[in-house]
Design an enzyme around this catalytic site. Sequence first.
Site, PDB file in Angstrom:
ATOM      1  N   ARG A 168     -27.274 -17.291  22.268  1.00 22.07           N
ATOM      2  CA  ARG A 168     -26.694 -16.235  23.114  1.00 22.07           C
ATOM      3  C   ARG A 168     -26.178 -15.072  22.274  1.00 22.07           C
ATOM      4  O   ARG A 168     -25.412 -15.279  21.346  1.00 22.07           O
ATOM      5  CB  ARG A 168     -25.531 -16.805  23.942  1.00 22.07           C
ATOM      6  CG  ARG A 168     -26.020 -17.708  25.039  1.00 22.07           C
ATOM      7  CD  ARG A 168     -24.885 -18.448  25.712  1.00 22.07           C
ATOM      8  NE  ARG A 168     -25.454 -19.492  26.558  1.00 22.07           N
ATOM      9  CZ  ARG A 168     -25.279 -19.563  27.864  1.00 22.07           C
ATOM     10  NH1 ARG A 168     -24.536 -18.687  28.490  1.00 22.07           N
ATOM     11  NH2 ARG A 168     -25.851 -20.534  28.561  1.00 22.07           N
ATOM     12  N   SER A 218     -22.360 -34.122  45.994  1.00 25.05           N
ATOM     13  CA  SER A 218     -22.440 -32.821  45.324  1.00 25.05           C
ATOM     14  C   SER A 218     -23.875 -32.302  45.335  1.00 25.05           C
ATOM     15  O   SER A 218     -24.815 -33.040  44.993  1.00 25.05           O
ATOM     16  CB  SER A 218     -21.939 -33.015  43.883  1.00 25.05           C
ATOM     17  OG  SER A 218     -22.100 -31.855  43.130  1.00 25.05           O
ATOM     18  N   SER A 267     -26.163 -18.713  42.874  1.00 21.62           N
ATOM     19  CA  SER A 267     -26.211 -17.401  42.222  1.00 21.62           C
ATOM     20  C   SER A 267     -27.464 -17.159  41.410  1.00 21.62           C
ATOM     21  O   SER A 267     -27.767 -16.010  41.094  1.00 21.62           O
ATOM     22  CB  SER A 267     -25.000 -17.239  41.320  1.00 21.62           C
ATOM     23  OG  SER A 267     -25.093 -18.125  40.228  1.00 21.62           O
ATOM     24  N   THR A 318     -13.619 -16.497  43.956  1.00 21.28           N
ATOM     25  CA  THR A 318     -13.155 -15.768  42.773  1.00 21.28           C
ATOM     26  C   THR A 318     -12.630 -14.393  43.158  1.00 21.28           C
ATOM     27  O   THR A 318     -13.019 -13.836  44.198  1.00 21.28           O
ATOM     28  CB  THR A 318     -14.317 -15.617  41.766  1.00 21.28           C
ATOM     29  OG1 THR A 318     -13.822 -15.020  40.573  1.00 21.28           O
ATOM     30  CG2 THR A 318     -15.434 -14.741  42.306  1.00 21.28           C
ATOM     31  N   LYS A 338     -15.534 -11.115  41.016  1.00 25.82           N
ATOM     32  CA  LYS A 338     -16.889 -10.590  41.249  1.00 25.82           C
ATOM     33  C   LYS A 338     -16.796  -9.450  42.275  1.00 25.82           C
ATOM     34  O   LYS A 338     -16.474  -8.332  41.904  1.00 25.82           O
ATOM     35  CB  LYS A 338     -17.821 -11.724  41.616  1.00 25.82           C
ATOM     36  CG  LYS A 338     -17.863 -12.783  40.476  1.00 25.82           C
ATOM     37  CD  LYS A 338     -18.923 -13.796  40.618  1.00 25.82           C
ATOM     38  CE  LYS A 338     -18.770 -14.987  39.678  1.00 25.82           C
ATOM     39  NZ  LYS A 338     -18.958 -14.692  38.256  1.00 25.82           N
ATOM     40  N   THR A 381     -28.403 -22.645  32.147  1.00 23.01           N
ATOM     41  CA  THR A 381     -27.980 -21.994  33.392  1.00 23.01           C
ATOM     42  C   THR A 381     -29.043 -22.192  34.478  1.00 23.01           C
ATOM     43  O   THR A 381     -28.718 -22.350  35.660  1.00 23.01           O
ATOM     44  CB  THR A 381     -27.728 -20.494  33.133  1.00 23.01           C
ATOM     45  OG1 THR A 381     -26.840 -20.370  32.012  1.00 23.01           O
ATOM     46  CG2 THR A 381     -27.090 -19.810  34.320  1.00 23.01           C
TER      47      THR A 381
END
Length: 425
Positions: free
Chosen positions: A21, A138, A190, A246, A249, A364
Amino acid sequence: MDYEKVFRARIDTLRAEGRYRTFANITRRAGSFPLADRLDEHTGLQRPVTVWCSNDYLGMGENPAVIRQMVQAIEADGTGAGGTRNISGTNRFHVRLERELADLHRKEAALLFTSGYVANETTLSTLGRLIPDCIIFSDALNHASMIEGIRHAQCEKRIFRHNDVGHLKELLESADPACGKLIAFESVYSMDGDFAPVADICDLADRYGALTYLDEVHAVGLYGPEGAGVAARDSVLDRVTIVEATLAKAFGVLGGYIASSRSVVDMVRSFAPGFIFSSALPPAIAAGALASIQHVRQAGYLRERLYNRAAAVKAALADCGLPVMPSPSHIVPVLIGEASLCRTASELLLSDYGIYIQPINYPTVPRGTERLRITPTPKHSDAAIGELAHAMRQVWLRLELPMAEPKSPLSGGRNAVGLAAVATG
Ligand SMILES: Cc1ncc(COP(=O)(O)O)c(C=O)c1O
């Protein structure tokens, strides 16, 4: 042990896989979003870029009323909160903000955390520990913060296939009826931009006596008449036990929260280590978030404009033959499918076109589905969309990346604006 060697070896593996990264050093320009300046590490010079990957979904990070409130709060109350909520850290902005959040989500109470990550991690781990014989169900694509929370709960967990209500039903059916049950899922995922079937999941929760925990991190501010999220849009807010989201955002500031019944919030407030043992949000952050939410609640035009921009981007890219992944939401993922190519495409867009889109690689997203994730905002102009489509097409051709079938025989030279009107969100 040669610890340095161990650490370097891990990093070398990331580099070899093209997953190392690097952070673009961006100076945001309040008042000019999505324009920003990026520091070129080689020359030391700032270069202008258009940001296409910010989660400041509505551009609230530069809203004058929010900035004003934050500056005033710093001048009046100082910088930090000065402690945990329990020990001298609670202030008037926290209290007002929690009331506003409870009202937004039509719940009895709300509770602030220093981030959405902390909200998920500490709430889920606390619920899993305190609900007797709890089983947490979940969704397979839940965010890392939910996965960590569920892991730390040390209760039983069952993973259902992503958005697969049939599979969830099977798992609920096979569970002991006497056990406590919690279904944890997100409303907007997302990375793919798809919506959860919130009402169907609530139906199952009712049928099998489960609580529901809904992460609306990528939906608050954006969906529902006042921006309360997808549950509000789908008129099922009262059926969701706990909403988590959140402030960082669409609301453009920082922090996370849950909204629920008084007893749930009181229990988390009283038992969750991530809430109890961490300093409270600075007053100015809470003041800014409060101003932002109040603005966003009545700003339906911002939501309309966001949907319009997302539709225009999807249409413009598809028209150029780019492989836009199907996404019904404001998120526009474009598939590349390989980590190094994904990084190179991102670097070329930045160096040659001043377009900043961070590459999204494993973990991700699953390997083989590496992508560029584009987030249009109300502030992206028609011209910027045209430039984006042109630049991406050039990069795709240069790297010989797979194209989708062009949607129109007139594609290529046509700009995004003409297509915006026929596109769907
Ligand atoms: C689904 C989801 N939940 C929670 C979070 C964490 O939120 P925050 O950035 O406020 O820590 C994120 C962050 O991107 C997220 O994508």
